[in-house]
Write an enzyme that holds these catalytic residues in place. Structure first.
Site, PDB file in Angstrom:
ATOM      1  N   MET A  79     -10.469  26.246   1.431  1.00 24.48           N
ATOM      2  CA  MET A  79      -9.240  26.997   1.536  1.00 24.48           C
ATOM      3  C   MET A  79      -9.054  27.388   3.075  1.00 24.48           C
ATOM      4  SD  MET A  79      -9.582  30.389  -1.142  1.00 24.48           S
ATOM      5  CE  MET A  79     -11.114  30.585  -0.572  1.00 24.48           C
ATOM      6  N   SER A  80      -7.968  27.885   3.505  1.00 24.18           N
ATOM      7  CA  SER A  80      -7.744  28.395   4.861  1.00 24.18           C
ATOM      8  C   SER A  80      -6.927  29.666   4.762  1.00 24.18           C
ATOM      9  CB  SER A  80      -7.261  27.377   5.850  1.00 24.18           C
ATOM     10  OG  SER A  80      -5.943  26.789   5.202  1.00 24.18           O
TER      11      SER A  80
ATOM     12  N   ASP B   7      -6.792  -3.995   5.265  1.00 25.55           N
ATOM     13  CA  ASP B   7      -7.489  -3.871   6.332  1.00 25.55           C
ATOM     14  C   ASP B   7      -8.877  -3.916   6.451  1.00 25.55           C
ATOM     15  OD1 ASP B   7      -7.149  -1.492   5.558  1.00 25.55           O
ATOM     16  OD2 ASP B   7      -6.339  -0.517   6.999  1.00 25.55           O
TER      17      ASP B   7
ATOM     18  N   GLN C 222     -16.184  23.378   2.164  1.00 24.93           N
ATOM     19  CA  GLN C 222     -17.045  24.160   1.640  1.00 24.93           C
ATOM     20  C   GLN C 222     -16.092  25.079   0.372  1.00 24.93           C
ATOM     21  OE1 GLN C 222     -18.771  23.960   4.509  1.00 24.93           O
ATOM     22  NE2 GLN C 222     -19.767  22.378   3.370  1.00 24.93           N
TER      23      GLN C 222
ATOM     24  N   ASP D 276     -11.076  -5.502   1.135  1.00 23.35           N
ATOM     25  CA  ASP D 276      -9.726  -6.281   0.976  1.00 23.35           C
ATOM     26  C   ASP D 276      -9.819  -7.670   1.148  1.00 23.35           C
ATOM     27  OD1 ASP D 276      -8.326  -3.863   0.553  1.00 23.35           O
ATOM     28  OD2 ASP D 276      -7.724  -3.662   2.507  1.00 23.35           O
TER      29      ASP D 276
ATOM     30  N   LYS E  93      -4.664  30.175   1.273  1.00 24.62           N
ATOM     31  CA  LYS E  93      -4.369  29.130   0.552  1.00 24.62           C
ATOM     32  C   LYS E  93      -5.313  27.968   0.392  1.00 24.62           C
ATOM     33  CE  LYS E  93      -2.155  26.073   3.949  1.00 24.62           C
ATOM     34  NZ  LYS E  93      -2.909  26.254   5.510  1.00 24.62           N
TER      35      LYS E  93
ATOM     36  N   ASP F 113       0.983  -1.078   0.033  1.00 21.44           N
ATOM     37  CA  ASP F 113       0.129  -0.118   0.032  1.00 21.44           C
ATOM     38  C   ASP F 113       0.917   1.153  -0.048  1.00 21.44           C
ATOM     39  OD1 ASP F 113      -2.414  -0.858  -0.093  1.00 21.44           O
ATOM     40  OD2 ASP F 113      -2.532  -1.309   2.029  1.00 21.44           O
TER      41      ASP F 113
END
Lengths: 608, 712
Positions: B413-414, B548, B410, B552, B425, B337
Site C-alpha cells: 500500500m502507499s 531478449d 510488505q 528466449d 491505496k 510481446d
C-alpha cells in the site's frame, strides 16, 4: 466471320467446359485408387495387367524411379514398334502385302530411317507421319504397333501429369506414385472405355472398320481406283482421345473414311480436348481447391478462343489476291466463301479452321485440312499454338504439365511482387523448380530454333544420301517466307509432340527422319523429365497455408498473368522467326504477292 | 527519358496517402533516408564501376557478363573495320560504346548500393575507436592491451569513463552505460551481471561504477564487424530467392542467345529468298541480344539486395544475413510481446469505482491525495485522472502536515496521513486488511467491482480513508496508440499476430481483444513460446518473434526470424538472426515490411525487364529485315527513322533504363500494406503493363534525339 461460326466455336468450347469437371473428378478417383463405377466391368483387366507385369499396386516411386520407368517404357515401345514396322512383311493381316516382294507398285517402303522416325513418333505421343499409312502399312502393323502406341503413350503422358499433380498435392512426401499403376489405370479406366464408345459412334457415322483387301473399282472414266480399307474407327477414336493424331490414312481426318460428317468432326474436336480439359479439374480436385483447376482451364480456353477466332476470321476473309481477280469471298447460301484451298467442302471454313486450332492447341496433330494452304495469318495460329509449348489444353498429360510449367514461371516472375517468396498451390517455388522449368523451356526452344536453323543452312549436295533433294530447305514445296514457314512448322510440330504436318514439306528423307526424330525425343523427354524432377522436389515440401498475403492463383488476375506469360515467352522466343515466315508473308499477300510451288518432289508432294 | 519511368519515380516520392490516424507501416526515418545521390557516394561508385569491369569479377553476373563479352566483340570488330578502312564506322562505334555503358551502368548500380552500405559501415566503424583494455592477466593482476588484441574468453575491467573494448557479457557489477554510439539513444542504460541485461557492446562507454566483462567474440567477429562486412557486400551470400532468380534470367539469356544465333541462318535464307537485303552484321545481332537479355534486372539485382540490407540497417537493426530479411517478408505469424509492443509499459488509471454509497468525487479526491507523492506512472495517472474528471488540482505536496507513506512490498500500500486522515491505496486484500484492522467493514459489492475490473484486463486498486473503504481505482494496461491499426494492416497482409504475455488468461484475453490480435499466449513460459513456434512451423507457417532473455534463446533460434534486443543477453543475440540496436520490440513489424519491400522490388524490376523486350523487338526486327522484305516496315510502329537509328535507340534505351531505375532499386518500390491480390493488381499494372508500354515512347524519343543530333 459468320454468326454461325461464332456460335460453333463457342458451342464447342461450351461442350468441353461442361465435360471437364465430371471427367476430371472421375479421373482423380481412378488415380487415387478409389472404386469407380467402371471397376466391376474393368477391374479384372487392371488386376490381370498387374499380375502379368509383376506390379505391386502400393509400391510408391521416387521421382527418379518414376522417370526411369517412363524412359524404360518408352524405350521398349520404341523397340517393339520399330520391330513390328520393319517385320510387317512377316506378319498377318496384310492383304496388300506391304513389306513383301509382292507389294503393289504404288506402295512406299518402310525404310530403317522411316521406321526409326515413326517409332519415336508414336512412342513420344507425337505421331508425326513421315510415312503414308495406306501406302506403307499393313493392318497388323497399324493395330499392334500404332493403335497400341496411341493408348500407351497417351496413358504414360497422363501418368506423368498425375505424378506432377501429386507433387503439388502431397506434403513432405518422398514419392510421387507408381508409373506402372498410373499408366495402367489411365489406359484401363479412362482411355479404353472412352475410345470404345467413340469408335462405335464413328462406325455408326460411316467410318470403316474391317480387315478387307483394298477395294478396286473401275471409274466411269475407265481408270482403276484403289480404295483403301482397314480397321480405321478403332484407331480413329484413340487418335483424337489420346491427342496422338496419327491418321490411318495419309489424308488423316480429311479422309471421308476417317471423318465422314460434320458430326464426327465435332466428336473428334471434343475428344481432342477432353482428357486435357478434364485433367485441369483433376488437378483442382487433387490439390483440394477446384478453383486452381478452373483457373488453368480458363487460361487454356482464353488462348484457344483467341486462336480459333483469329484463324477462322483469317480464313473466312480469304485471299485478297483472288478477290481482286473477282472470286467471291463472302460466305453465302450454299458456299462457305473465304479461303477454301486445301479444305474439305463438307467441313467448310469454320470446321476446318477450328479443327486446325484445336489439333495444334491439343498437341494432337490430326488434320482435316491442309495447314499449308491457309492464309499466312490463318497458318500462323496453328504454328504459334504449337510454339507456345503445347499448353493450350495440350497433349494428354503433357498439356497439363506444360501449363503447370508456365504457372511456375508466372508465379515466380510476378509472385515476388506480393512481397513473398513465390508460392503456387501451397508450395514454394524455389531454385529447383525454376531450374527445371527453365530447362524444359530451353530444351524446346533449342530444338525448334536450332533444327530449323540447321535445315535452312545445312550444306548438303543434291543427291546426297542424307537428303536427295540437296539442302534440306529444298524439300520445302514453296519459295520465300512460305517455304521457311514449312521448315519452322515441321520442327515446331516435332518438338511440340504435335505431329501435325504443315504439309508442303517432303519429310521422308534420312535428314528429316533423323532430325525430326531427335526433336521429338527432346520435346517429349527433356520436357517431361524436368517436370517430374520438379514434382519430386515439390512433393517433399511442406504445404504453406493460404492467407490474405498469398498470391491468389485461383482467380481472373492469375489467369491474365498466366496467359500473358505464355504469350510473351512464346512471342519473345519465336517472334523473329515468325516475322520471317507467316508475318512477312501476310504483309506480302496484302500487297499482292504469293509464293508458288517451286519444285516438283519426285513422286509428288506427299499428303497432297 | 521514358515518361512512365519518370512518373513511376514521381509516384515513389509521393507520400503514402494513409487515412488519418493510421500510422504508416514504415516510419518517417525510412522514407527520408540518406539523400540518394550524395556526391561523395556517387563519385566513389562511379570509380568502382570501372573496377568491376574485370571479367573475373563480372562472371558472377551472367547477364552482364554476356553484355561485356558482346561489348568486347563489337569493339574488336569496329577496330578491325577501322583498320580495313570500311565505311559505316560511326554506327558500330556508337553501338560498342553504349554496350560498354550498359555494363558500366549495371556496375554503377551495384557500386552505388555498396557505397551507400560502406558509408553506413564507416559510421559504424567510427564506434570501433582504438581503445586500450584493462585485461585480467592469467596469473592475476591486470595488464593494458589494445582492444584489438582481445580474444573471446578474456576478462576485462571497465570503470567509469572507459570505453568497453569489445562485445561481451557483464560477469560482475552493475554500471550505467552510454550506448548512444550504437543506438542513437542518449539516455544511459543499466548493464548488470546475471539476468537479461548483461550484454554490452564494444564501443559503448561506461558512465558510472565498475564492471567485469567477459569478452565473447574474437576480433573481426563482433556484431559490428559482421554487420560492416554485410553492408559492404563483402561477405554477402546470395539468398535462395536471388539464386533462383539468377537461374531464371540466366536461362532467359540462354534462350535469347539461341534466338539470336539462329537468326543468322534464318536471315541468310530470307536474303536468298528475297534476293535483296543483307544478313545483319554481328554488331547488330549483338545489339539485339543485349536488348533482349534481361539486363535491367541483371544489372540491378545485387543492388536491390544490398540496398535491402542497408534499409534494415537504417532502422538500426543488424540482420545477420539477407536470407533473414527475406524470411521476414515471408512471415505468416508474428509473436509480439505484450509489454512494450502492444501496451505501453505502464498501467493507467481509467475510472473511479466507488462502493457503499460513496460519491465518486470523494473517492477521486482521496485517491488523488494518496497518490500525490507517488511518482510512478500509475500514481501520476491517478492524479491526472482525478484532475480531468473533477477538476481537482494537485494539492501542495509540501504541506508540512502531510506525511507520505511510500509503497513497500510488505504493506503493498502507499498513501498519506493528512490532517488526521489516513488515506491508503493498494492491492485490494491489503487495503481490506487495513480497513478491518481499524474496525471498518467491507461494503457489499466491493468484491464484485474488484472482480469485474480484473476480468476486463485491468488491475483493481482499493482506496480507503481510515476504516472506510471508499472504492476501487481501475488501472488499465494501455494499448499503444495505433497498434490496433498496425495489427489490422498485418491481417490485411495475411499475417497473424499473436500476443505473448505473462498475464493470466483473463487479463490477456481482454487486452488481446482490445488490441485486435488474432491469438494470445497467456502465462507464457519460454517453453510455451517454443512449442507455439514449432506448432506453427509444422503447419507450414513461418514465424517471427522478438526476445531478449537467455531463456528466449531456444525460441529465437527456432523462429524463422528472431529479432533479439540489443539490451538482451549474449545468448539471445547469438540465437536470433537480427539484433535491434534500439531494443524496440515493435521493430519487428517494420522488419517485415522491409522484407516484403525487398521482394516486391525484385519482382517488379524482373517483370518490368522482361516486359520491355516486346518494344525492343518492334524496333530491331523490322530494322534488321526491312532490306530483304520492305513490307516488314509495317512492324515499325514507332516510325523510327532508319534501321540504324532504330537499333541504336533500342540499345541506348536499354542502357539508360538501368540508370533510370537505380533510385527505385536502392530505395525500394512503394510499399503499402494491402492484400496480396490488391498488391499484385497494382504492381502488375505499374510494372507489367508499364514495362510493356514505357519503352515505346522511350525508344521513339531517343530515335528523334539521335537523328536531331545527327548521330545516325
Amino acid at each position: 466471320m459468320t454468326t454461325t461460326g461464332v456460335f460453333e466455336i463457342l458451342g464447342f468450347l461450351g461442350i468441353v467446359l461442361a465435360l471437364a469437371r465430371p471427367l476430371g473428378v472421375f479421373m482423380a478417383g481412378v488415380f487415387e485408387g478409389e472404386r469407380t463405377f467402371l471397376h466391376p466391368a474393368l477391374g479384372w483387366l487392371e488386376r490381370l495387367i498387374y499380375r502379368l507385369g509383376g506390379i505391386r499396386e502400393d509400391a510408391e516411386q521416387r521421382w527418379t524411379e518414376y522417370a526411369f520407368a517412363l524412359l524404360a517404357f518408352a524405350a521398349v515401345e520404341f523397340v517393339l514398334t520399330y520391330a513390328l514396322l520393319r517385320l510387317q512383311g512377316l506378319l498377318p493381316l496384310n492383304p496388300e502385302g506391304f513389306g513383301t516382294a509382292h507389294a503393289p507398285g504404288w506402295a512406299a517402303p518402310m525404310t530403317p530411317d522411316l521406321a526409326f522416325n515413326t517409332a519415336i513418333s508414336f512412342a513420344s505421343n507425337t505421331n508425326w507421319q513421315a510415312y503414308s499409312g495406306e501406302r506403307t502399312l499393313g493392318y497388323f502393323a497399324q493395330m499392334a504397333a500404332l493403335t497400341t502406341q496411341n493408348f500407351t503413350s497417351a496413358a504414360a503422358g497422363m501418368a506423368v501429369a498425375i505424378a506432377v499433380i501429386r507433387g503439388f498435392a502431397r506434403r513432405e512426401s518422398k514419392t510421387i506414385g507408381n508409373f506402372w499403376v498410373d499408366t495402367t489405370r489411365a489406359a484401363v479406366y479412362v482411355l479404353l472405355p472412352l475410345a470404345l464408345v467413340a469408335a462405335l459412334v464413328f462406325v455408326s457415322q460411316g467410318v470403316v472398320q474391317n480387315w478387307d483387301a483394298y477395294t478396286r473399282v473401275r471409274t466411269v472414266e475407265g481408270a482403276t481406283q484403289v480404295i483403301a480399307q482397314g480397321p480405321v474407327a478403332s484407331q480413329e477414336a484413340i487418335k483424337e482421345l489420346g491427342t496422338n493424331g496419327g491418321g490411318f490414312f495419309n489424308a488423316n481426318s480429311a479422309h471421308p473414311f476417317e471423318n465422314p460428317t460434320p458430326f464426327t468432326n465435332l466428336v473428334q474436336l471434343v475428344l481432342m480436348f477432353l482428357v486435357s480439359a478434364g485433367l485441369t479439374a483433376t488437378f483442382g480436385h487433387m490439390v483440394r481447391d477446384p478453383r486452381q483447376g478452373w483457373a488453368l482451364l480458363a487460361a487454356m480456353s482464353l488462348l484457344f478462343a483467341v486462336g480459333a477466332f483469329v484463324a477462322t476470321a483469317a480464313e473466312q476473309r480469304g485471299n485478297p489476291i483472288l478477290e481482286r481477280l473477282g472470286v467471291e469471298a463472302a460466305a453465302g447460301a450454299g458456299q462457305p466463301g473465304g479461303n477454301m484451298e486445301g479444305k474439305e467442302v463438307r467441313f467448310g471454313i469454320v470446321d476446318s479452321a477450328l479443327f486446325a486450332t484445336v489439333t495444334t492447341d491439343a498437341s494432337c496433330g490430326a488434320v482435316n485440312s491442309m495447314h499449308d494452304s491457309y492464309t499466312p495469318l490463318g497458318g500462323l495460329v496453328p504454328l504459334f499454338d504449337i510454339q507456345t509449348g503445347e499448353v493450350i489444353f495440350g497433349g494428354v498429360g503433357a498439356g497439363l504439365c506444360g501449363i503447370l510449367l508456365f504457372a511456375i514461371l508466372a508465379v515466380f516472375i510476378a509472385g515476388l511482387m506480393v512481397g513473398r517468396t513465390p508460392e503456387y498451390v501451397g508450395k514454394r517455388i524455389e531454385q529447383k523448380e525454376v531450374k527445371m522449368a527453365m530447362l524444359a523451356l530451353i530444351a524446346t526452344a533449342f530444338s525448334i530454333l536450332v533444327f530449323t536453323a540447321l535445315a535452312t543452312s545445312a550444306p548438303l549436295a543434291k543427291g546426297s544420301a542424307w537428303n536427295a533433294p540437296g539442302p534440306p530447305a529444298a524439300n520445302a514445296a514453296n519459295a520465300g517466307p512460305h517455304g521457311f514457314t514449312e521448315l519452322l512448322y515441321a520442327y515446331s510440330s516435332a518438338t511440340g509432340n504435335n505431329g501435325s504436318a504443315f504439309a508442303g514439306l517432303d519429310a521422308d528423307t534420312p535428314w528429316y527422319d533423323v532430325t525430326t526424330g531427335v526433336a521429338m525425343i527432346i520435346g517429349r523427354f527433356l520436357f517431361l523429365l524436368p517436370l517430374l524432377a520438379a514434382a519430386g522436389s515439390l512433393a517433399a515440401k511442406k504445404s504453406i497455408p493460404v492467407t490474405a498475403g498469398t498470391l491468389p492463383t485461383g482467380g481472373g488476375l492469375f489467369v491474365a498473368l498466366l496467359v500473358g506469360t505464355i504469350i510473351i515467352v512464346g512471342a519473345l522466343t519465336f517472334f523473329p522467326a515468325l516475322s520471317l515466315g507467316p508475318i512477312v508473308e501476310q504483309f506480302l499477300m496484302n500487297q499482292g504477292r504469293l509464293f508458288s510451288l517451286v519444285l516438283a518432289v519426285p513422286g509428288g508432294v506427299p499428303w497432297l | 527519358m521514358a515518361v512512365t519511368v519518370a512518373a513511376a519515380a514521381r509516384e515513389e516520392r509521393r507520400e503514402t496517402p494513409a487515412p488519418p490516424g493510421t500510422p504508416a507501416l514504415l516510419p518517417e526515418r525510412l522514407r527520408r533516408a540518406r539523400p540518394l545521390f550524395d556526391r561523395a557516394i556517387v563519385g566513389r561508385a562511379a570509380l568502382s564501376a570501372f573496377g568491376k569491369l574485370n571479367p573475373a569479377r563480372l562472371r558472377k553476373n551472367p547477364v552482364i557478363f554476356v553484355v561485356e563479352v558482346g561489348a568486347a566483340l563489337t569493339t574488336v570488330l569496329v577496330a578491325r573495320d577501322a583498320a580495313a578502312g570500311r565505311p559505316g564506322l560511326a554506327f558500330g562505334l556508337q553501338i560498342g560504346l553504349w554496350l560498354w555503358f550498359t555494363v558500366l551502368f549495371a556496375n554503377f548500380a551495384e557500386a552505388m548500393a555498396e557505397a551507400r552500405g560502406k558509408a553506413q559501415a564507416d559510421s559504424l566503424r567510427q564506434t570501433k575507436t582504438r581503445v586500450m583494455a584493462t585485461r585480467e592477466a592469467k596469473g592475476g593482476g591486470t595488464e593494458s592491451v589494445p582492444g584489438s588484441a582481445l580474444r573471446a574468453g578474456d576478462i576485462v575491467v571497465c570503470e567509469a569513463g572507459d570505453t568497453i573494448p569489445g562485445d561481451g557479457e557483464v560477469i560482475e557489477g552493475v554500471a550505467s552505460v552510454d550506448e548512444s554510439v550504437v543506438t542513437g539513444e542518449s539516455a544511459p542504460v543499466i548493464r548488470e551481471s546475471g539476468g537479461d541485461r548483461s550484454a554490452v557492446t564494444g564501443g559503448t562507454r561506461v558512465l558510472s561504477d565498475r564492471i567485469r566483462v567477459r569478452i565473447t567474440s574474437n576480433p573481426g567477429e563482433t556484431f559490428l564487424d559482421r554487420m560492416i562486412a554485410l553492408v559492404e557486400g563483402a561477405s554477402r551470400q546470395k539468398t535462395p530467392n536471388e539464386v533462383a532468380l539468377n537461374i531464371l534470367i540466366a536461362g532467359l539469356s540462354l534462350i535469347f542467345l539461341l534466338v539470336v544465333a539462329t537468326l543468322d541462318p534464318f536471315a541468310a535464307s530470307a536474303v536468298a529468298a528475297a534476293g535483296a537485303g543483307r544478313v545483319p552484321a554481328v554488331t547488330v545481332l549483338v545489339a539485339l541480344l543485349v536488348c533482349l537479355i534481361p539486363t535491367t534486372i541483371g544489372g540491378l539485382l545485387s543492388a536491390i539486395g544490398i540496398a535491402g540490407m542497408d534499409r534494415v540497417m537504417q532502422h538500426n537493426v543488424l540482420a545477420m544475413s539477407g536470407r533473414a530479411v527475406e524470411a521476414a517478408g515471408d512471415v505468416h505469424t508474428l509473436l509480439l510481446d505484450k509489454t512494450g509492443t502492444i501496451t505501453l509499459g505502464n498501467r493507467h488509471a481509467v475510472e473511479f469505482l466507488p462502493v457503499g454509497g460513496v460519491e465518486e468525487a470523494e473517492l477521486a479526491d482521496a485517491a488523488q491525495a494518496a497518490s500525490l507523492a507517488d511518482e510512478t506512472p500509475e500514481g501520476r495517472s491517478i492524479v491526472v485522472l482525478a484532475k480531468q474528471r473533477f477538476r481537482l488540482r494537485g494539492r501542495e505536496v509540501a504541506d508540512p502536515a502531510a506525511r507520505f507513506i511510500p509503497f513497500s512490498a510488505q504493506t503493498r500500500m502507499s498513501g498519506v496521513d493528512l490532517g488526521g486522515r489516513q488515506l491508503r491505496k493498494g492491492a485490494s486484500d491489503a487495503v481490506v486488511a487495513f480497513v478491518r484492522g481499524r474496525g471498518g467493514a467491507v461494503p457489499a459489492g466491493f468484491a464484485e467491482v474488484v472482480e469485474r475490473v480484473a476480468r476486463t484486463g485491468g488491475t483493481p486498486l482499493a482506496v480507503a480513508d481510515g476504516p472506510r473503504l471508499l472504492g476501487v481505482i481501475h488501472l488499465k494496461d494501455v494499448v499503444k496508440g495505433g497498434i490496433k491499426e498496425r495489427i489490422a494492416q498485418l491481417r490485411l497482409m495475411g499475417i497473424r499476430s499473436v500476443m505473448i504475455t505473462g498475464d493470466n488468461p483473463l487479463t490477456a484475453a481482454a487486452i488481446a481483444s482490445e488490441a485486435g490480435v488474432d491469438d494470445f499466449l497467456a502465462q507464457a513460459t519460454p517453453k510455451d513460446k517454443l512449442d507455439y513456434i514449432r506448432r506453427e512451423q509444422a503447419a507450414g507457417r513461418l514465424v517471427a518473434m522478438t526476445g531478449d532473455g537467455t531463456n528466449d534463446a531456444p525460441a529465437l533460434a527456432q523462429a524463422d526470424v528472431g529479432l533479439a534486443m540489443n539490451s538482451g543477453t549474449v545468448a539471445a543475440k547469438e540465437a536470433g538472426n537480427m539484433v535491434d540496436l534500439d531494443s524496440n520490440p515493435t521493430k519487428l513489424i517494420e522488419v517485415v515490411a522491409i522484407g516484403k519491400q525487398l521482394l516486391i522490388t525484385r519482382g517488379a524490376l524482373t517483370t518490368f525487364s522482361i516486359a520491355n523486350d516486346v518494344a525492343k523487338y518492334f524496333a530491331i526486327v523490322p530494322a534488321m529485315f526491312m532490306g530483304s522484305y520492305p513490307s516488314l516496315a509495317a512492324l515499325n510502329i514507332m516510325r523510327l527513322h532508319t534501321p540504324q537509328s532504330a537499333i541504336l535507340s533500342a540499345v541506348v534505351f536499354n542502357a539508360l533504363i538501368i540508370v533510370a531505375l537505380v533510385p527505385l532499386a536502392l530505395r525500394g518500390v512503394k510499399y503499402r500494406p494491402q492484400s496480396a491480390s490488391a498488391m499484385l493488381r497494382r504492381n502488375l499494372l505499374v510494372y507489367g503493363l508499364g514495362g510493356l508500354v514505357a519503352p515505346f515512347p522511350g525508344i521513339w524519343a531517343i530515335d528523334r534525339l539521335l537523328v536531331w543530333l545527327h548521330l545516325v
